[in-house]
Design a protein around this motif. Structure first.
Motif, PDB file in Angstrom:
ATOM      1  N   ALA C 198       0.789  -1.206   0.000  1.00 38.76           N
ATOM      2  CA  ALA C 198       0.000   0.000   0.000  1.00 38.76           C
ATOM      3  C   ALA C 198       0.831   1.271   0.000  1.00 38.76           C
ATOM      4  CB  ALA C 198      -0.863  -0.013   1.232  1.00 38.76           C
ATOM      5  N   HIS C 199       1.742   1.350   0.929  1.00 41.35           N
ATOM      6  CA  HIS C 199       2.451   2.615   1.079  1.00 41.35           C
ATOM      7  C   HIS C 199       3.505   2.686   0.051  1.00 41.35           C
ATOM      8  CE1 HIS C 199       3.928  -0.627   3.269  1.00 41.35           C
ATOM      9  NE2 HIS C 199       5.031  -0.304   2.692  1.00 41.35           N
ATOM     10  N   GLY C 200       3.537   1.858  -0.810  1.00 47.69           N
ATOM     11  CA  GLY C 200       4.580   1.720  -1.727  1.00 47.69           C
ATOM     12  C   GLY C 200       4.787   2.859  -2.569  1.00 47.69           C
ATOM     13  N   ALA C 201       5.336   2.540  -3.477  1.00 48.59           N
ATOM     14  CA  ALA C 201       6.185   3.388  -4.101  1.00 48.59           C
ATOM     15  C   ALA C 201       5.597   4.018  -5.264  1.00 48.59           C
ATOM     16  CB  ALA C 201       7.184   2.484  -4.555  1.00 48.59           C
ATOM     17  N   LYS C 202       6.007   5.272  -5.347  1.00 49.83           N
ATOM     18  CA  LYS C 202       5.577   6.062  -6.474  1.00 49.83           C
ATOM     19  C   LYS C 202       6.001   5.374  -7.742  1.00 49.83           C
ATOM     20  CE  LYS C 202       7.544   8.959  -3.327  1.00 49.83           C
ATOM     21  NZ  LYS C 202       7.712  10.093  -2.684  1.00 49.83           N
ATOM     22  N   ASP C 203       7.215   4.980  -7.750  1.00 49.72           N
ATOM     23  CA  ASP C 203       7.785   4.528  -9.007  1.00 49.72           C
ATOM     24  C   ASP C 203       7.762   3.023  -9.104  1.00 49.72           C
ATOM     25  OD1 ASP C 203      10.214   6.532  -7.703  1.00 49.72           O
ATOM     26  OD2 ASP C 203       8.646   7.245  -9.006  1.00 49.72           O
ATOM     27  N   ALA C 204       7.232   2.427  -8.074  1.00 49.02           N
ATOM     28  CA  ALA C 204       7.425   0.999  -7.948  1.00 49.02           C
ATOM     29  C   ALA C 204       6.890   0.228  -9.135  1.00 49.02           C
ATOM     30  CB  ALA C 204       6.750   0.522  -6.703  1.00 49.02           C
TER      31      ALA C 204
ATOM     32  N   HIS D 211       2.979  10.301  -3.455  1.00 49.83           N
ATOM     33  CA  HIS D 211       3.200  10.479  -2.016  1.00 49.83           C
ATOM     34  C   HIS D 211       3.997  11.729  -1.719  1.00 49.83           C
ATOM     35  CE1 HIS D 211       1.677   6.675  -0.360  1.00 49.83           C
ATOM     36  NE2 HIS D 211       1.841   6.301  -1.610  1.00 49.83           N
ATOM     37  N   TRP D 212       4.559  12.278  -2.769  1.00 52.80           N
ATOM     38  CA  TRP D 212       5.420  13.433  -2.565  1.00 52.80           C
ATOM     39  C   TRP D 212       4.590  14.695  -2.613  1.00 52.80           C
ATOM     40  CZ3 TRP D 212       7.168  17.537  -5.790  1.00 52.80           C
ATOM     41  CH2 TRP D 212       8.289  18.214  -5.310  1.00 52.80           C
ATOM     42  N   PHE D 213       5.070  15.729  -1.941  1.00 56.52           N
ATOM     43  CA  PHE D 213       4.342  16.989  -1.952  1.00 56.52           C
ATOM     44  C   PHE D 213       5.319  18.114  -1.740  1.00 56.52           C
ATOM     45  CE2 PHE D 213       4.880  17.678   2.535  1.00 56.52           C
ATOM     46  CZ  PHE D 213       5.068  16.388   3.008  1.00 56.52           C
ATOM     47  N   SER D 214       5.006  19.248  -2.336  1.00 58.32           N
ATOM     48  CA  SER D 214       5.798  20.443  -2.102  1.00 58.32           C
ATOM     49  C   SER D 214       4.879  21.621  -2.333  1.00 58.32           C
ATOM     50  CB  SER D 214       6.974  20.493  -3.076  1.00 58.32           C
ATOM     51  OG  SER D 214       7.517  21.791  -3.090  1.00 58.32           O
ATOM     52  N   THR D 215       4.825  22.526  -1.372  1.00 55.71           N
ATOM     53  CA  THR D 215       3.917  23.662  -1.515  1.00 55.71           C
ATOM     54  C   THR D 215       4.356  24.576  -2.655  1.00 55.71           C
ATOM     55  OG1 THR D 215       5.187  24.551   0.331  1.00 55.71           O
ATOM     56  CG2 THR D 215       2.975  23.831   0.796  1.00 55.71           C
ATOM     57  N   MET D 216       5.637  24.526  -2.973  1.00 59.08           N
ATOM     58  CA  MET D 216       6.156  25.395  -4.020  1.00 59.08           C
ATOM     59  C   MET D 216       5.770  24.920  -5.409  1.00 59.08           C
ATOM     60  SD  MET D 216       8.236  27.952  -4.516  1.00 59.08           S
ATOM     61  CE  MET D 216       9.842  28.239  -3.801  1.00 59.08           C
ATOM     62  N   PHE D 217       5.338  23.680  -5.520  1.00 60.61           N
ATOM     63  CA  PHE D 217       5.317  23.037  -6.830  1.00 60.61           C
ATOM     64  C   PHE D 217       4.579  23.834  -7.901  1.00 60.61           C
ATOM     65  CE2 PHE D 217       4.197  19.983 -10.059  1.00 60.61           C
ATOM     66  CZ  PHE D 217       5.408  19.370 -10.244  1.00 60.61           C
ATOM     67  N   GLU D 286      10.874  11.487   2.931  1.00 57.44           N
ATOM     68  CA  GLU D 286       9.701  11.472   2.051  1.00 57.44           C
ATOM     69  C   GLU D 286       9.732  12.627   1.062  1.00 57.44           C
ATOM     70  OE1 GLU D 286       7.340  13.162   5.828  1.00 57.44           O
ATOM     71  OE2 GLU D 286       6.751  11.276   4.926  1.00 57.44           O
ATOM     72  N   GLU D 287      10.547  13.636   1.351  1.00 58.26           N
ATOM     73  CA  GLU D 287      10.715  14.714   0.376  1.00 58.26           C
ATOM     74  C   GLU D 287      11.951  14.492  -0.490  1.00 58.26           C
ATOM     75  OE1 GLU D 287       8.809  18.263   3.112  1.00 58.26           O
ATOM     76  OE2 GLU D 287      10.904  18.324   2.544  1.00 58.26           O
ATOM     77  N   THR D 288      13.026  14.043   0.147  1.00 56.43           N
ATOM     78  CA  THR D 288      14.277  13.938  -0.614  1.00 56.43           C
ATOM     79  C   THR D 288      14.209  12.859  -1.680  1.00 56.43           C
ATOM     80  OG1 THR D 288      15.170  12.523   1.094  1.00 56.43           O
ATOM     81  CG2 THR D 288      15.821  14.825   1.154  1.00 56.43           C
TER      82      THR D 288
END
Lengths: 445, 193, 522, 404
Positions: C198-204, D211-217, D286-288
């Motif tokens: 579930a929490h996986g991966a964006k690119d997975a 899952h990634w987020f950035s307010t600047m995007f 989670e950001e890097t």
């Protein structure tokens, strides 16, 4: 001879038919006349506030930072709030002079000298806070990269606070140079009009011996242009770096990538509001209504509604992304902002910064002096709360065991009031002894 | 540094000044200088002045600032005393950018202003001859160096270019250290004469 | 009426003990009545959100055995609804010494006698009344729950643990394993028993589909390299960041704290205070939240406050985590804090100018600032005694309690746990003098030494024979976790999960139970 | 001269059509070899490239509408001399919008979770932490908002141009339409703040890395599209000028547009750097991870190329004043900037979709050609429909005697 054509849409930048000499007479009048009663009262009040500020700071330095109500969890409070607030205000002057010069906005000439002076004074006020907030202010020079006897002991160039040191001092220096180089010819004017020996000598020194030679003017123009070009990114960089103080950290509510442009927009927003406050008073007291026209005020109000809206979009973005992120820390930080112990600060910020400037969409209100004055104060209250809200993200972060609360002590309030004293004392002196408006051809239509 | 004789013309409008400059130059006179209360756009071109290279100086100062900042911080962090802060790289370039930028601007601005003062020979304590008290207010003043022989004719010619007022006076052509509230010897002499 | 005392006030003039927060109430320098939330609500002294912020506590009058005293009320979940309790040993006169004089209220007069003539520590009939007055109590922790879903503590019931000892281990591996690839390309084949991805991966998916299992590819190989049990933590350390990895050769100090063993007694706090010359600040300063303890014990309640039986209490000693990627170190403008090659986060007091930026940026809030001149150590004369009661630590005699191996900090500098660096250096020097390697256990930190339940284990993690290494990577590895490890601070302190001998863990919220691992990832 | 009408030069017509045909052929070949390939990565590549190009060209065209509105609100006079070019570009937004919208909606409604991972069930769990995310990234909301936004953009793009053209036939000195235009501009800026400056880049691009987020995007995306939009306007000005149109556009105007390209390249860098540096500094995994794959992973090359093309080149080349007035240099930089930001969009979209298997091959280039051809063809045709200079604009005289 270049004719500056202006479209019918535009308003005249100077009201009434004036020739050059009349302009000089008008602008120099406040300097050459005796100070008015109003001026004396204002100066006395400001100086008293300043003294109270000095006392408050002295008290804090003697007894220790502990007399402020900051604590183990909330290491920064009013000190850094006020620092950021004043730095923000200090952005308008250079922005008006620099960016508007580059964008060739004619209306800037009515307001730029006062705004530049305001910048310098605001930065002076701002600089007080990070200095006196230090636990050991007598060691403040540790931040400077000086050669020393303790081995290769250098400051940490990676720290955003050190960036601040460089940014604020550079900004102060460059603003001062920009402002002063613009003032030199003005001093020459006052010098040549001076009746008393002392004035002649003093303004003679201040004018650097300026005579108005064509070649000098050419270099002067070039200097202004390049300094404006340098100042534009510099202005952006200063508040950007101030925003890095927070945004580089790992504290939820501080660490947000949108901070740099959003802080800059906020700075312009509050800076313009402060300029409005001062201009509305100054044009009245010094009878400069012909030079600082309703047109100027309206143009400034347009910038205020624009930057206010940008800031508003940024607030909503932050809030939205916090919830979008799915990160508990972020969500909690923003939930607490909206409905935590500091909810009142958040809603004060939203009301003053986002909702109320929207009233400037109405032309009637934009051109109403009293409404402008009122709004200019509201905006600065709002912007103060913005910084307060951001810094108070500290009060509840990761570990609930450390959560805390903070209200300022009298010394912190005193310090803040003192900074107003410093600002207005400087401003009163400036308005009396310096030329408030530059004499430029473009100020005549 | 020497006191010379000048024919001085005072104009009260740019619209008169520009044709006057043109006439004076085409008549073969060498204009000592034109003094204006504010920057008059295009006057430098009319006078045949070259464009200023001040911005080039600014660029060089700026680059010096960049190099100084990068070199200094890089040397400290990699050679003089490398340390571990929070696991950041030894040469943390992104974190250097703010200071590099600030020093670039600082060097450029300070350098340029100093150069400006040097080129114009202005600084506190410097005094220059003011041909007309309103040349910093609303009048445009043109000065031409003359000898005793051609003083009168030059003055007359200047009068013919539309000058509001003309005169011939002794003046120090360069700058000197002095106070604006004190009259110089040559000025007193002139007044007495 | 029940009582708790500090040896019946025998040592009440010891300011260390006065300032040590009570393990349950976290209150210092005073005695007070504790009562349950239900009773408090009935009597108008309920625990509200405001109560956390507001230090003014309601004062109640207590009448029993014909005597009356007035005491402030503290609401504590878990107290029986029909019981109130007060600590004895307060209200001493000035003759006892500076520290204890006039603190709290003497409640000995309330004590009756039991049938055998002995003093009775309880009274059955008590008349309790709200006086409408308020009194300020200096409490060091004002929020009492860890909000259940904040992943800073992990608790399991014994049954849960028996059923699947690796629950925590897998949860961590799932969440952190996501960041273990050296090139940022996330391969899902990497970890096996992740349940649903579930929490996986964006690119997975793309990556997985692209390679398939058979695809030989350097990225896939790299991912496989992190497959083994031991390596994913190391891989997270190296790859969950944009920074290079700083290796610690030789020593690498580490500490493990067992949440199961910790009883919250606070001897670590006092041992640390004695060892490291940590200042006592006095009640007024504790009220301003200026407390200085380098190691504190966070106490959290879980369960329903209205049901005393449901309350579970948890103690979490919290001290500087000596993060390898410490957020505090970056931000100091003058280099006053940096990282040692032995994995310690160290302070140079001399260099500190007191901007407090490090403390703000510390996610654990363990840095302590010298708000005032506690020790007459700064350059201003006579600026110590402004706010009422203080300990007498600056007497010539009592100053002799100071540890000469440790600097006395002046006003305006930051301080924090140093891992008792003077002891570590001492132990290393001794071994060196004797021309041998330092043995495990030779260097003990004060808190470890004082802990009666041996909850704290300390040593060199690079030494594969050390107790800390064995505990962390072998014996208890399924219980190991770091606080806030998802922000990649890389603490050198680890905790061992709490295993409760109870059927249910009250801190677990229903969502956590069903979604488990996503939470940790988020 | 002021009422000159644009006639498409034959060469331009041929070029655009050739490019368009290349694009169509590539698309056809792509459908045959990639879309119907059994390999998922090829299908993903197919869609990712279409997504990248359609969004990129839509947004850089939209930048023209923005610059029109912004300059109208600021009452800037200088832009009037070449106003018809952004107007023409702005009025094709609806075509590009339909293309982009169709691609995005296809992805959404075919549950293409290789592009948008959140479409896969369970990828973003339904719990209280994600309530908002689950709503925001839901098919109905996503689709409705996409359609509404594209409709608004397209309509306002056309509207602003129509008002300007309408002004041509008004009596001299009438400012009625001018003020109507002013109001529509304000409306567009409002819409813009709620769409491109916030929600749309989150939805269309940021949600790829779900899952990634950035307010600047969004602001960063805006800066990217704005500077390339400005460059596109520059190319059109110089092209038409070369062919004898727009002779009221002087070096001063070119200089001004050059300054915009220069300034907004710095602005883009500023936003890029702020976003990167803050994430780099705080170092939260989670950001890097977003930058990990770009900096240390398979996209390393594009990471540096992005900075070189979009920061180093424009800033170094455009800094000296004469360069901003040199048509050749300016054209060169404009092309570099447009290509650079195309790369910028490439590295925004590819790591989250095709991952390590990026390719820069016939399909990528072919589709790029197709879009370039399409934009040229549409804009050129639009330009023929009205005089090249607004006839009655109140600032017309000002812009003609414009000096810097």
């Amino acid at each position: 001879m270049h004719l500056k054509y202006e479209s019918v849409i535009r308003e005249a930048l100077v009201d009434g038919k004036k020739d050059y000499h009349q302009v000089t007479e008008d602008i120099c009048a406040p300097i050459e006349n005796k100070p008015t009663k109003l001026w004396k009262i204002g100066f006395f009040l400001s100086a008293s506030l300043l003294l109270f500020g000095v006392f408050s700071v002295g008290w804090e330095v003697y007894w220790g930072t502990g007399v402020w109500n900051l604590n183990r969890t909330i290491g920064w409070g009013w000190d850094i709030t006020n620092f950021v607030w004043w730095v923000g205000i200090g952005h308008a002057g250079t922005l008006i002079s620099a960016i508007l010069l580059l964008f060739r906005q004619g209306w800037r000439t009515g307001v730029n000298r006062a705004a530049e002076a305001m910048t310098i004074f605001a930065v002076m006020c701002a600089g007080q806070f990070p200095i006196w907030h230090m636990g050991r202010v007598w060691d403040a020079f540790f931040v400077l990269p000086y050669g020393n006897t303790r081995g290769p002991l250098w400051p940490n160039f990676v720290s955003p606070l050190l960036w601040d040191v460089f940014a604020i001092s550079t900004y102060f220096t460059v603003s001062l140079l920009f402002w002063y180089s613009g003032l030199i010819p003005d001093f020459a004017t006052i010098r040549d009009r001076a009746k008393t020996k002392f004035r002649k000598a003093a303004y003679g020194l201040a004018s650097f011996g300026w005579a108005g030679s064509a070649k000098h003017w050419q270099r002067h123009e070039m200097l202004s242009l390049v300094l404006a070009g340098l100042s534009t990114p510099l202005v952006l960089s200063v508040h950007t770096i101030v925003s890095f103080d927070f945004a580089t950290s790992v504290i939820p509510g501080w660490h947000t990538t949108i901070f740099p442009p959003y802080f800059v927009a906020g700075a312009v927003f509050s800076g313009f509001a402060m300029v409005q406050t001062l201009l509305v008073i100054t044009r009245k007291v010094l009878k400069l209504e012909d030079y600082i026209t309703i047109g100027h005020i309206e143009a400034m109000n347009k910038v205020i509604v624009l930057t206010g809206s940008i800031v508003g979009v940024a607030y909503l973005t932050e809030l939205f992304i916090a919830y979008y992120s799915g990160v508990l820390w972020e969500q909690e930080a923003f939930r607490l902002r909206v409905m935590g112990p500091y909810w009142w600060a958040y809603w004060a910020m939203m009301t003053c910064n986002v909702v109320s400037p929207q009233l400037f969409w109405f032309k009637k209100l934009r051109r109403n002096i009293w409404f402008t004055f009122f709004m200019s104060i509201i905006v600065n209250i709002g912007m103060w709360f913005e910084r307060f809200v951001i810094i108070m993200s500290l009060h509840r972060d990761y570990l609930p065991s450390s959560w805390s609360y903070y209200t300022p002590s009298w010394t912190e309030v005193g310090f803040y009031l003192g900074s107003f004293g410093l600002f207005f004392t400087c401003y009163f002196l400036f308005a009396k002894y310096f030329r408030l408006l530059p004499l430029r051809k473009s100020s005549l239509s | 540094m020497s006191v010379k004789k000048f024919a001085v013309a005072v104009y009260d409008d740019e619209a008169v000044l520009f044709p006057a400059v043109k006439k004076v130059r085409s008549a073969g006179y060498k204009i000592h200088d034109v003094y204006t209360p504010f920057a008059v756009h295009g006057l430098d071109v009319a006078l045949g002045e070259k464009e200023s290279d001040l911005h080039v100086a600014g660029f060089i100062y700026g680059i010096t600032g960049t190099a100084t900042a990068l070199g200094f911080m890089g040397w400290i962090f990699t050679t003089d005393w490398p340390q571990n802060f929070g696991g950041k790289p030894t040469f943390p370039l992104p974190a250097f950018i703010p200071i590099v930028f600030e020093l670039t601007v600082l060097f450029a601005a300070v350098g340029m202003v100093l150069t400006f003062c040097y080129l114009n020979q202005i600084m506190p304590g410097v005094k220059k001859h003011i041909f007309h008290p309103r040349q910093t207010d609303d009048k445009f003043v043109m000065a031409i160096e003359v000898t005793d022989e051609n003083a009168a004719s030059t003055e007359a010619f200047l009068k013919s270019t539309g000058a509001e007022e003309t005169k011939v006076e002794m003046a120090e052509a360069d700058w000197w250290y002095g106070r604006f509230d004190q009259k110089e010897e040559y000025e007193i002499k002139q007044q007495l004469a | 009426m029940k009582s708790r005392n500090r040896r019946g006030a025998a040592w009440s003039n010891n300011p260390w003990l006065q300032e040590m927060p009570d393990p349950i109430t976290k209150c210092t320098w005073d005695n007070y009545v504790i009562m349950s939330p239900n009773r408090a609500k009935k009597m108008g002294a309920e625990l509200t959100d405001l109560n956390e912020v507001d230090r003014d506590k309601k004062v109640f009058s207590i009448k029993t055995n014909g005597k009356e005293v007035k005491l402030p009320v503290l609401v504590v979940p878990g107290v029986h609804d029909d019981v109130i309790a007060v600590a004895l040993g307060y209200g001493r006169s000035k003759t006892v010494g500076k520290a204890a004089a006039d603190l709290g209220v003497n409640v000995y007069p309330l004590m009756g006698q039991d049938a055998t003539g002995n003093l009775s520590f309880y009274a059955a009939a008590v008349d309790l009344k709200n006086t409408g007055e308020t009194y300020q109590l200096a409490i060091t922790q004002t929020h009492h729950s860890y909000q259940n879903d904040r992943p800073i503590i992990h608790e399991y019931s014994l049954n849960e643990f028996k059923k699947d000892p690796n629950q925590l281990y897998n949860k961590r591996k799932d969440a952190l394993g996501h960041y273990t690839s050296p090139d940022g390309v996330v391969h899902h084949g990497g970890h096996g028993d992740a349940g649903h991805d579930a929490h996986g991966a964006k690119d997975a998916h793309a990556a997985q589909d692209a390679h398939g299992e058979a695809h030989a590819d350097p990225h896939a190989a790299a991912a496989n390299a992190t497959k083994t049990e031991e390596d994913w933590q190391e891989a997270y350390r190296k790859n969950g960041t944009l920074y290079p990895n700083f290796e610690s050769h030789g020593m690498k100090w580490g500490m493990s704290i067992d949440l199961n063993s910790c009883v919250g007694g606070g001897s670590c706090t006092i041992a640390c205070q004695a060892e490291n010359n940590v200042s006592v600040v006095g009640k007024n300063q504790v009220l301003l939240v200026h407390d200085m303890h380098w190691i504190r014990i966070d106490r959290y309640f879980a369960g329903d406050p209205t049901k005393p039986d449901s309350i579970q209490t948890l103690f979490q000693p919290m001290l500087c985590q000596h993060c390898d990627n410490a957020p505090c170190e970056n931000v100091c403008p003058v280099n006053a804090t940096n990282h040692s090659s032995e994995g310690m986060n160290q302070m140079a007091y001399n260099r500190c100018i007191g901007t407090r930026y490090c403390a703000n940026n510390c996610p654990y809030k363990v840095r302590r600032f010298n708000w005032r001149d506690w020790n007459e150590a700064d350059c201003f004369d006579d600026n110590v005694y402004t706010d009422g009661r203080r300990d007498d630590i600056n007497d010539d005699i009592t100053r002799m309690v100071l540890n000469p191996d440790v600097t006395v900090r002046s006003r305006g500098v930051m301080e924090k746990c140093s891992f008792c660096v003077q002891r570590l250096q001492g132990a290393k020097a001794t071994a060196k003098k004797q021309g041998r390697l330092m043995k495990d256990g030779e260097a003990k930190v004060a808190c470890q030494q004082a802990c009666p339940t041996d909850a704290i284990v300390f040593g060199n993690v690079n030494d594969r024979e050390s107790a800390i290494f064995k505990l962390r990577y072998e014996d208890q590895k399924e219980r190991v976790f770091h606080v806030l490890e998802d922000i990649h601070t890389l603490p050198n302190i680890n905790y061992l999960s709490k295993i409760r001998n109870a059927s249910e863990v009250m801190s677990r919220n229903p969502e956590e139970a069903s979604h488990g691992s996503e939470k940790a990832h988020a | 001269m002021l009422n000159q009408e644009f006639k498409i030069p034959a060469k331009l017509k041929t070029t655009s059509l050739v490019l368009l045909v290349i694009g169509l052929i590539t698309l056809g070949a792509g459908v045959a070899t990639l879309l119907f390939s059994h390999e998922v990565v090829s299908q993903t590549r197919f869609w990712a490239v279409l997504l990248q190009n359609s969004i990129f060209f839509l947004l850089i065209s939209l930048a023209s509408v923005f610059i029109l509105s912004a300059t109208s609100l600021a009452q800037a006079g200088w832009i009037v001399s070449f106003r018809r070019i952004p107007e023409a570009i702005g009025s094709i937004v609806w075509v590009l919008g339909i293309i982009a919208g169709a691609i995005i909606l296809t992805l959404i409604w075919t549950d293409n979770y290789h592009i948008y991972h959140w479409l896969e069930k369970g990828n973003i769990p339904h719990n209280s932490l994600n309530t908002l995310k689950n709503f925001f990234l839901s098919k109905p909301f996503f689709s409705i908002w996409t359609v509404v936004v594209i409709a608004l953009w397209g309509w306002l793009g056309v509207k602003l141009r129509n008002l300007s053209v309408q002004q041509d036939s008004e009596p001299k000195g009438s400012t009625k339409t001018y003020w109507i235009n002013f109001k529509y501009s304000a409306g567009f800026v409002f819409v813009f703040a709620l769409t491109l400056a916030s929600t749309i880049p989150w939805l269309w691009i940021m949600s790829i890395d779900s899952h990634w987020f950035s307010t600047m995007f969004s602001w960063y995306t805006f800066a990217s599209s704005f500077v390339s939009g400005m460059s596109m306007i520059m190319l059109w000005i110089l092209y038409t000028k070369r062919h004898g149109y727009l002779d009221i556009v002087s070096d001063e105007h070119i200089h001004d547009v050059g300054k915009f390209m220069f300034a907004f390249s710095i602005f883009w860098t500023y936003l890029w750097f702020s976003q990167f540096m803050l994430i780099w500094y705080a170092n939260i995994p989670e950001e890097t991870i977003y930058f990990k794959i770009r900096m240390h992973g398979p996209y390393k090359f594009f990471y540096w190329l992005n900075i070189i093309l979009n920061f180093v080149c424009p800033i170094l080349i455009l800094m000296p004043r004469p360069n901003k007035r040199n048509y050749f240099v300016v054209v060169l930089v404009a092309v570099l900037i447009i290509f650079g930001h195309w790369i910028d969009f490439y590295q925004m979209i590819m790591p989250g979709t095709v991952g390590a298997d990026w390719q820069m091959g016939w399909f990528e280039i072919g589709i790029l050609c197709g879009f370039v051809g399409l934009v040229i063809w549409l804009v050129a045709n639009k330009l023929t429909k009205a005089p090249m200079v607004p006839q009655n604009h109140p600032f017309l005289k000002e812009t003609i005697i414009h000096i810097s």
